[in-house]
Motif scaffolding. Structure first.
Motif, PDB file in Angstrom:
ATOM      1  N   GLY A   1     -27.508  29.806 -20.134  1.00  0.00           N
ATOM      2  CA  GLY A   1     -26.141  29.343 -20.372  1.00  0.00           C
ATOM      3  C   GLY A   1     -25.839  29.019 -21.832  1.00  0.00           C
ATOM      4  N   PRO A   2     -26.594  28.095 -22.450  1.00  0.00           N
ATOM      5  CA  PRO A   2     -26.296  27.712 -23.833  1.00  0.00           C
ATOM      6  C   PRO A   2     -26.386  28.890 -24.803  1.00  0.00           C
ATOM      7  N   THR A   3     -27.382  29.764 -24.609  1.00  0.00           N
ATOM      8  CA  THR A   3     -27.529  30.906 -25.503  1.00  0.00           C
ATOM      9  C   THR A   3     -26.311  31.823 -25.386  1.00  0.00           C
ATOM     10  N   ARG A   4     -25.873  32.006 -24.152  1.00  0.00           N
ATOM     11  CA  ARG A   4     -24.744  32.886 -23.915  1.00  0.00           C
ATOM     12  C   ARG A   4     -23.503  32.359 -24.639  1.00  0.00           C
ATOM     13  N   LYS A   5     -23.308  31.055 -24.533  1.00  0.00           N
ATOM     14  CA  LYS A   5     -22.144  30.426 -25.164  1.00  0.00           C
ATOM     15  C   LYS A   5     -22.228  30.617 -26.682  1.00  0.00           C
ATOM     16  N   ASP A   6     -23.435  30.435 -27.182  1.00  0.00           N
ATOM     17  CA  ASP A   6     -23.689  30.617 -28.607  1.00  0.00           C
ATOM     18  C   ASP A   6     -23.334  32.021 -29.072  1.00  0.00           C
ATOM     19  N   ILE A   7     -23.744  33.005 -28.299  1.00  0.00           N
ATOM     20  CA  ILE A   7     -23.480  34.400 -28.684  1.00  0.00           C
ATOM     21  C   ILE A   7     -21.973  34.624 -28.790  1.00  0.00           C
ATOM     22  N   VAL A   8     -21.268  34.162 -27.761  1.00  0.00           N
ATOM     23  CA  VAL A   8     -19.813  34.362 -27.750  1.00  0.00           C
ATOM     24  C   VAL A   8     -19.170  33.685 -28.953  1.00  0.00           C
ATOM     25  N   GLU A   9     -19.588  32.450 -29.243  1.00  0.00           N
ATOM     26  CA  GLU A   9     -18.976  31.724 -30.360  1.00  0.00           C
ATOM     27  C   GLU A   9     -19.329  32.355 -31.696  1.00  0.00           C
ATOM     28  N   ARG A  10     -20.595  32.595 -31.895  1.00  0.00           N
ATOM     29  CA  ARG A  10     -21.027  33.014 -33.223  1.00  0.00           C
ATOM     30  C   ARG A  10     -20.651  34.437 -33.556  1.00  0.00           C
ATOM     31  N   LEU A  11     -20.524  35.268 -32.536  1.00  0.00           N
ATOM     32  CA  LEU A  11     -20.111  36.645 -32.820  1.00  0.00           C
ATOM     33  C   LEU A  11     -18.615  36.797 -32.649  1.00  0.00           C
ATOM     34  N   ASP A  12     -17.947  35.689 -32.365  1.00  0.00           N
ATOM     35  CA  ASP A  12     -16.505  35.723 -32.267  1.00  0.00           C
ATOM     36  C   ASP A  12     -16.059  36.690 -31.162  1.00  0.00           C
ATOM     37  N   LEU A  13     -16.627  36.504 -29.984  1.00  0.00           N
ATOM     38  CA  LEU A  13     -16.357  37.429 -28.875  1.00  0.00           C
ATOM     39  C   LEU A  13     -15.473  36.824 -27.794  1.00  0.00           C
ATOM     40  N   ALA A  14     -14.852  35.686 -28.117  1.00  0.00           N
ATOM     41  CA  ALA A  14     -14.134  34.956 -27.073  1.00  0.00           C
ATOM     42  C   ALA A  14     -13.046  35.793 -26.411  1.00  0.00           C
ATOM     43  N   GLU A  15     -12.479  36.747 -27.157  1.00  0.00           N
ATOM     44  CA  GLU A  15     -11.410  37.568 -26.586  1.00  0.00           C
ATOM     45  C   GLU A  15     -11.966  38.667 -25.688  1.00  0.00           C
ATOM     46  N   GLY A  16     -13.250  38.906 -25.792  1.00  0.00           N
ATOM     47  CA  GLY A  16     -13.833  40.025 -25.066  1.00  0.00           C
ATOM     48  C   GLY A  16     -14.143  39.664 -23.620  1.00  0.00           C
ATOM     49  N   ARG A  17     -14.763  40.599 -22.921  1.00  0.00           N
ATOM     50  CA  ARG A  17     -15.136  40.346 -21.525  1.00  0.00           C
ATOM     51  C   ARG A  17     -16.643  40.191 -21.419  1.00  0.00           C
ATOM     52  N   SER A  18     -17.076  39.320 -20.521  1.00  0.00           N
ATOM     53  CA  SER A  18     -18.515  39.192 -20.275  1.00  0.00           C
ATOM     54  C   SER A  18     -18.878  39.943 -19.011  1.00  0.00           C
ATOM     55  N   PHE A  19     -19.933  40.710 -19.106  1.00  0.00           N
ATOM     56  CA  PHE A  19     -20.460  41.388 -17.918  1.00  0.00           C
ATOM     57  C   PHE A  19     -21.864  40.842 -17.692  1.00  0.00           C
ATOM     58  N   VAL A  20     -22.008  40.015 -16.682  1.00  0.00           N
ATOM     59  CA  VAL A  20     -23.293  39.358 -16.479  1.00  0.00           C
ATOM     60  C   VAL A  20     -23.929  39.848 -15.187  1.00  0.00           C
ATOM     61  N   ALA A  21     -25.003  40.582 -15.328  1.00  0.00           N
ATOM     62  CA  ALA A  21     -25.737  40.991 -14.123  1.00  0.00           C
ATOM     63  C   ALA A  21     -26.825  39.955 -13.878  1.00  0.00           C
ATOM     64  N   GLY A  22     -27.376  39.925 -12.715  1.00  0.00           N
ATOM     65  CA  GLY A  22     -28.405  38.936 -12.401  1.00  0.00           C
ATOM     66  C   GLY A  22     -29.677  39.173 -13.201  1.00  0.00           C
ATOM     67  N   PHE A  23     -30.621  38.287 -13.053  1.00  0.00           N
ATOM     68  CA  PHE A  23     -31.881  38.397 -13.769  1.00  0.00           C
ATOM     69  C   PHE A  23     -32.949  39.124 -12.960  1.00  0.00           C
ATOM     70  N   ASP A  24     -32.644  39.408 -11.725  1.00  0.00           N
ATOM     71  CA  ASP A  24     -33.707  39.895 -10.842  1.00  0.00           C
ATOM     72  C   ASP A  24     -34.275  41.233 -11.306  1.00  0.00           C
ATOM     73  N   ARG A  25     -35.597  41.335 -11.213  1.00  0.00           N
ATOM     74  CA  ARG A  25     -36.284  42.612 -11.455  1.00  0.00           C
ATOM     75  C   ARG A  25     -36.988  42.978 -10.157  1.00  0.00           C
ATOM     76  N   PRO A  26     -36.216  43.566  -9.228  1.00  0.00           N
ATOM     77  CA  PRO A  26     -36.750  43.724  -7.866  1.00  0.00           C
ATOM     78  C   PRO A  26     -38.020  44.563  -7.779  1.00  0.00           C
ATOM     79  N   ASN A  27     -38.240  45.460  -8.736  1.00  0.00           N
ATOM     80  CA  ASN A  27     -39.425  46.326  -8.618  1.00  0.00           C
ATOM     81  C   ASN A  27     -40.713  45.640  -9.076  1.00  0.00           C
TER      82      ASN A  27
END
Ligand code: ADP
Ligand code: ZN
Length: 606
Positions: free
Chosen positions: A178-204
């Motif tokens: 969570g915090p890293t994600r927020k950081d990325i959006v703020e620091r790269l100035d991406l607030a206007e963009g869309r986030s596409f968040v897939a899960g973390f699972d590596r089923p294989n």
């Protein structure tokens, strides 16, 4: 979805359909939108910018922190017939100039560049004169101080938006809480963009933690049972904590007949680089390494990651094990865990001179890791919970799911263990305390008069192995501490009183006692059941290796294992048949189709 994108997905990359949110990301970026893409390793992030790069006018500029990764991606793209190049210190001055000229002339689809170079005034001036399709910021977590690979140059990437406001930017990463994600959006100035968040699972990836008794033989048994032993030719990584242990383990594996190499920060740079190069470009190498190894390793067919020592945290575990099975085929994450290991990591936190707040965070991280090791629940559920990614049902592909672990009310045995530690003076290691509990008549026992203690022989209901597991769990729970500065004696932990007084209870896991590892079919990468298919798969791999060697590229940029598995299974008889298999685009079909078809023809089923 535009028809053009779908067409290129098929013709260039050889895929029939998009995976997960790929299609949505591609659409969004083609339309000029900014995006943050969070997908697990192997999720298919590259396509999210590579496909828009082919469709949008101009050259796509991909910012990537590691030269090895860039070179890999460029080699793979070129194989697929895409016009790509990398600008980094491997290029001569003349080559760089040529690439820059091609960029201006619109003759390149993608250019990979390191952030330091991108941000120089000269390069930015050059960019001003180029048609730019998009900016892709790979490994975007490097912008965050929360992440593990902070890179100050990444902070300045925000200027891209100011300088080129109409060029879409897509930031990609596999590791962002969570915090890293927020950081990325703020620091790269991406607030206007869309986030596409897939899960973390590596089923294989199949997760497994085994109680340590003789780690090296356990490792050998594991590779034999699951990866075909020395004849399996499967690539794997074995992580150890110390350089010495890395050297030693690699040497022992070589003695056992494995093609094993070592990698740690204490080696000469040239030797390290050479070993890494061989791991990437050859098949079936087992790399024994400290955590210094792995960044920038995109080898898709690493079939197992083994930990002979505990990782630093669950994040580290997720990242290190994540290097297995990027190609989506079955892979193993296997770890041994013992009392000494738990004690060692506990000690590292206790002895750290970090400020109090930091220490508390470290302790919490450690508890999460130990909780994962000692759990009786589905390991994947515990792992994903940690990343706040919920998995509703047990996964069926981890040790606790495959062979459910029983837990038992360990209150009484824990009390016995704790009071025995207390009675013996809180100076002895687990081995002696267990001897006391079992009532073993050792010479030491007599000398110390420990056979006179009230706790002598009160623990005969458990075997020695079971007691070892109990002690490991007590240390993991913080009820016992190991004195690492002295002789490794056990002391009572600060929170043991309520348990000793019977005010709380304690559930413990029954570690499965050592069983003979059942010999599985030495399954190749994908578990090809039919030996004839397996033989064909091996023949295809050999042809691939020869083709790769001739060009000086890693084998997987020609075809991934998953494509070879499909070829072995379906035995295409014509170029048209072959073109239908995943990963076979038009460029590769034209270049290699006949080669691989002839291997199929020569290896017909008996
Ligand atoms: P990441 O960068 O997220 O780790 P990659 O972009 O390297 O992942 O892709 C991982 C694997 O998935 C590669 O073998 C790639 O060829 C494959 N892949 C990606 N997209 C698709 C798709 N739409 N269909 C089938 N395979 C795909
Ligand atoms: Zn599970």
């Amino acid at each position: 979805m535009s028809d053009r994108a779908r067409q290129l997905l098929h013709d260039v990359f050889g895929f029939e359909s998009f995976r997960g949110s790929q299609g949505a990301v591609v659409d969004h970026v083609i339309a000029g939108g900014d995006a943050l893409v969070l997908m697990p390793t192997g999720g298919g992030k590259s396509l999210c910018y590579q496909l828009p790069a082919l469709i949008r006018e101009g050259v796509a500029v991909v910012i990537s922190p590691l030269i090895a990764l860039m070179e890999d991606q460029v080699a793979a793209l070129k194989q697929a017939g895409v016009r790509a190049a990398a600008l980094n210190s491997n290029r001569t001055f003349g080559d760089s100039l040529a690439i820059e000229r091609q960029m201006r002339a619109g003759e390149l689809d993608l250019v990979y560049v390191a952030p330091e170079r991108l941000l120089t005034p000269a390069f930015l001036d050059h960019l001003d004169g180029c048609p730019i399709a998009l900016f892709a910021i790979d490994e975007a977590h490097c912008v965050s101080q929360w992440g593990h690979d902070f890179r100050p140059e990444y902070l300045q990437l925000a200027l891209l938006h100011q300088r080129y406001p109409r060029v879409p930017r897509i930031a990609l990463t596999a590791t962002a809480d969570g915090p890293t994600r927020k950081d990325i959006v703020e620091r790269l100035d991406l607030a206007e963009g869309r986030s596409f968040v897939a899960g973390f699972d590596r089923p294989n990836i199949c997760y497994r933690v085994v109680a340590k008794n003789s780690a090296f033989s356990q490792l050998l048994r594991f590779i034999e049972a699951e990866h075909g032993g020395t004849g399996g030719g499967q690539a794997g990584i074995v992580y150890c904590l110390s350089r010495r242990k890395v050297e030693e383990t690699a040497a022992r594996l070589r003695e056992a007949g494995y093609n094993a190499l070592a990698y740690h920060a204490g080696m000469e740079k040239a030797a390290r680089t050479e070993n890494q190069h061989r791991f990437i470009n050859e098949e079936g190498i087992v790399m024994v390494a400290t955590i210094a190894f792995g960044m920038g390793i995109d080898k898709p067919n690493v079939r197992f990651v083994a930990h002979l020592d505990l990782p630093k945290s669950l994040e580290a575990y997720y990242q290190e094990t994540g290097r297995a099975g990027r190609d989506g085929l079955p892979a193993n994450a296997w770890m041994t865990d013992g009392l000494q290991d738990v004690a060692k990591v506990q000690q590292m936190v206790l002895a750290s001179d970090a400020p109090e707040g930091q220490k508390r965070i470290e302790q919490r991280k450690l508890n999460a890791l130990l909780g994962f090791c000692e759990t009786t629940r589905c390991r994947r559920q515990v792992l994903l919970d940690y990343f706040a990614d919920h998995l509703p049902e047990p996964c069926g592909n981890c040790d606790t799911c495959l062979t459910p672990v029983e837990s038992f009310d360990g209150t009484t045995v824990a009390q016995k263990a704790l009071s025995c530690v207390y009675r013996t003076g809180e100076v002895f290691g687990a081995a002696h305390v267990i001897d006391v509990l079992l009532g073993s008549e050792t010479p030491r026992m007599e000398k110390l008069r420990h056979d006179q203690l009230s706790t002598f022989g009160i623990g005969k209901e458990l075997s020695k192995g079971e007691w070892q597991s109990v002690f490991r769990q007590l240390v993991a729970h913080g009820l016992l501490r190991v004195d690492m500065e002295g002789y490794g004696g056990l002391r009572l932990g600060p929170d043991c009183r309520p348990l000793l007084k019977g005010e709380t209870t304690l559930a413990l896991r029954h570690d499965p006692q050592q069983r003979k590892a059942k010999k599985k079919v030495a399954a190749a990468a994908a578990g090809l059941a039919d030996p004839a298919d397996e033989a064909l798969f091996q023949a295809l791999r050999q042809r691939r290796l020869a083709l790769a060697k001739a060009q000086g590229v890693p084998p997987y940029v020609i075809f991934h294992d998953s494509t070879l598995v499909e070829i072995a299974r379906y035995r295409p008889g014509s170029l048209e048949d072959l073109s239908r298999l995943p990963g076979v685009g038009q460029a590769k079909l034209a270049r290699y189709g006949d080669d691989f078809l002839s291997v199929v023809a020569d290896n017909g089923p008996a």
